[in-house]
Design a protein around this motif. Structure first.
Motif, PDB file in Angstrom:
ATOM      1  N   ALA A  47      39.689  37.179  48.876  1.00  0.00           N
ATOM      2  CA  ALA A  47      39.392  38.071  47.754  1.00  0.00           C
ATOM      3  C   ALA A  47      40.374  37.859  46.610  1.00  0.00           C
ATOM      4  N   SER A  48      41.641  37.663  46.933  1.00  0.00           N
ATOM      5  CA  SER A  48      42.649  37.438  45.887  1.00  0.00           C
ATOM      6  C   SER A  48      42.409  36.136  45.139  1.00  0.00           C
ATOM      7  N   ILE A  49      42.078  35.091  45.872  1.00  0.00           N
ATOM      8  CA  ILE A  49      41.819  33.798  45.222  1.00  0.00           C
ATOM      9  C   ILE A  49      40.604  33.878  44.319  1.00  0.00           C
ATOM     10  N   ALA A  50      39.541  34.498  44.797  1.00  0.00           N
ATOM     11  CA  ALA A  50      38.332  34.629  43.975  1.00  0.00           C
ATOM     12  C   ALA A  50      38.575  35.511  42.755  1.00  0.00           C
ATOM     13  N   ALA A  51      39.317  36.584  42.919  1.00  0.00           N
ATOM     14  CA  ALA A  51      39.600  37.479  41.787  1.00  0.00           C
ATOM     15  C   ALA A  51      40.466  36.788  40.742  1.00  0.00           C
ATOM     16  N   PRO A  99      50.341  39.376  35.272  1.00  0.00           N
ATOM     17  CA  PRO A  99      48.978  39.800  35.580  1.00  0.00           C
ATOM     18  C   PRO A  99      47.980  39.125  34.643  1.00  0.00           C
ATOM     19  N   MET A 100      46.782  38.947  35.141  1.00  0.00           N
ATOM     20  CA  MET A 100      45.756  38.209  34.394  1.00  0.00           C
ATOM     21  C   MET A 100      45.436  38.923  33.083  1.00  0.00           C
ATOM     22  N   SER A 101      45.489  38.178  32.000  1.00  0.00           N
ATOM     23  CA  SER A 101      45.166  38.747  30.696  1.00  0.00           C
ATOM     24  C   SER A 101      44.764  37.633  29.746  1.00  0.00           C
ATOM     25  N   VAL A 102      43.619  37.803  29.113  1.00  0.00           N
ATOM     26  CA  VAL A 102      43.162  36.923  28.043  1.00  0.00           C
ATOM     27  C   VAL A 102      42.851  37.842  26.870  1.00  0.00           C
ATOM     28  N   ASN A 103      43.798  37.956  25.943  1.00  0.00           N
ATOM     29  CA  ASN A 103      43.688  38.887  24.830  1.00  0.00           C
ATOM     30  C   ASN A 103      43.285  38.127  23.568  1.00  0.00           C
ATOM     31  N   CYS A 104      42.132  38.470  23.002  1.00  0.00           N
ATOM     32  CA  CYS A 104      41.587  37.802  21.818  1.00  0.00           C
ATOM     33  C   CYS A 104      41.902  38.641  20.576  1.00  0.00           C
ATOM     34  N   TRP A 118      36.781  44.193  36.910  1.00  0.00           N
ATOM     35  CA  TRP A 118      36.912  44.247  38.358  1.00  0.00           C
ATOM     36  C   TRP A 118      37.882  43.214  38.914  1.00  0.00           C
ATOM     37  N   ALA A 119      38.339  42.277  38.094  1.00  0.00           N
ATOM     38  CA  ALA A 119      39.169  41.179  38.603  1.00  0.00           C
ATOM     39  C   ALA A 119      40.556  41.662  39.046  1.00  0.00           C
ATOM     40  N   SER A 120      41.234  42.448  38.259  1.00  0.00           N
ATOM     41  CA  SER A 120      42.587  42.896  38.621  1.00  0.00           C
ATOM     42  C   SER A 120      42.596  43.816  39.840  1.00  0.00           C
ATOM     43  N   PRO A 121      41.709  44.838  39.919  1.00  0.00           N
ATOM     44  CA  PRO A 121      41.720  45.651  41.139  1.00  0.00           C
ATOM     45  C   PRO A 121      41.410  44.853  42.401  1.00  0.00           C
ATOM     46  N   LEU A 122      40.483  43.900  42.305  1.00  0.00           N
ATOM     47  CA  LEU A 122      40.172  43.073  43.471  1.00  0.00           C
ATOM     48  C   LEU A 122      41.357  42.193  43.851  1.00  0.00           C
ATOM     49  N   LEU A 123      42.055  41.657  42.860  1.00  0.00           N
ATOM     50  CA  LEU A 123      43.233  40.840  43.127  1.00  0.00           C
ATOM     51  C   LEU A 123      44.294  41.650  43.851  1.00  0.00           C
TER      52      LEU A 123
END
Length: 155
Positions: A47-51, A99-104, A118-123
């Motif tokens: 789950a962590s890898i996929a998230a 933590p994962m972030s792509v800020n435009c 849903w990516a961060s909670p799953l990670l």
């Protein structure tokens, strides 16, 4: 509108990875008969890898972050990246790996986050599950070399 891959790709690839991963997991679980903690540790890691992959748009955030936020308009050297409404252009993109972030950042002053909600909670849930279950496995091994199900562990 952002590219179709950046919009539809992460959820579809994540579902595909889970679907493809069920066969090796099922074979491992039926043949080796691991303890419940070992099975949940593997599920947490998967789950962590996929998230993380989904949160970084499976590498696109690091290789071409502009394509994650907007579509390229124009041809050649004068092309710019525009948003869906075509009323604002992309000025910059900030990418953080953890933590994962792509800020435009846009010319109208707004900033948008391109990581799926849903990516961060799953990670974090996957990491917590993997770490907790791995700790439980270590405690069980230390306390007598037996798994929680009562059978002896394979060497």
């Amino acid at each position: 509108m952002v590219s179709l891959f950046a919009f539809f790709g992460p959820p579809l690839i994540t579902i595909f990875l889970f679907a493809v991963g069920t066969l090796p997991y099922a074979l491992w679980a039926t043949r080796k008969k691991p303890s419940r903690a070992a099975r949940w540790a593997v599920i947490g890691v998967a789950a962590s890898i996929a998230a993380y992959g989904a949160g970084t748009v499976y590498g696109l955030a690091f290789t071409n972050p502009l394509a994650v936020c907007a579509d390229r308009t124009g041809d050649g050297g004068d092309s710019v990246y525009m948003d869906t409404g075509q009323d604002s252009t992309l000025t910059s993109v900030n990418v953080d790996g953890f933590p994962m972030s792509v800020n435009c950042h846009w010319t109208n002053g707004y900033s948008t986050e391109a990581v799926w909600f849903w990516a961060s909670p799953l990670l974090y849930a996957g990491l917590a599950c993997a770490v907790g279950c791995s700790g439980l496995l270590l405690v069980n091994r230390y306390k007598g070399g037996k798994a929680s199900r009562g059978d002896e562990l394979d060497a």
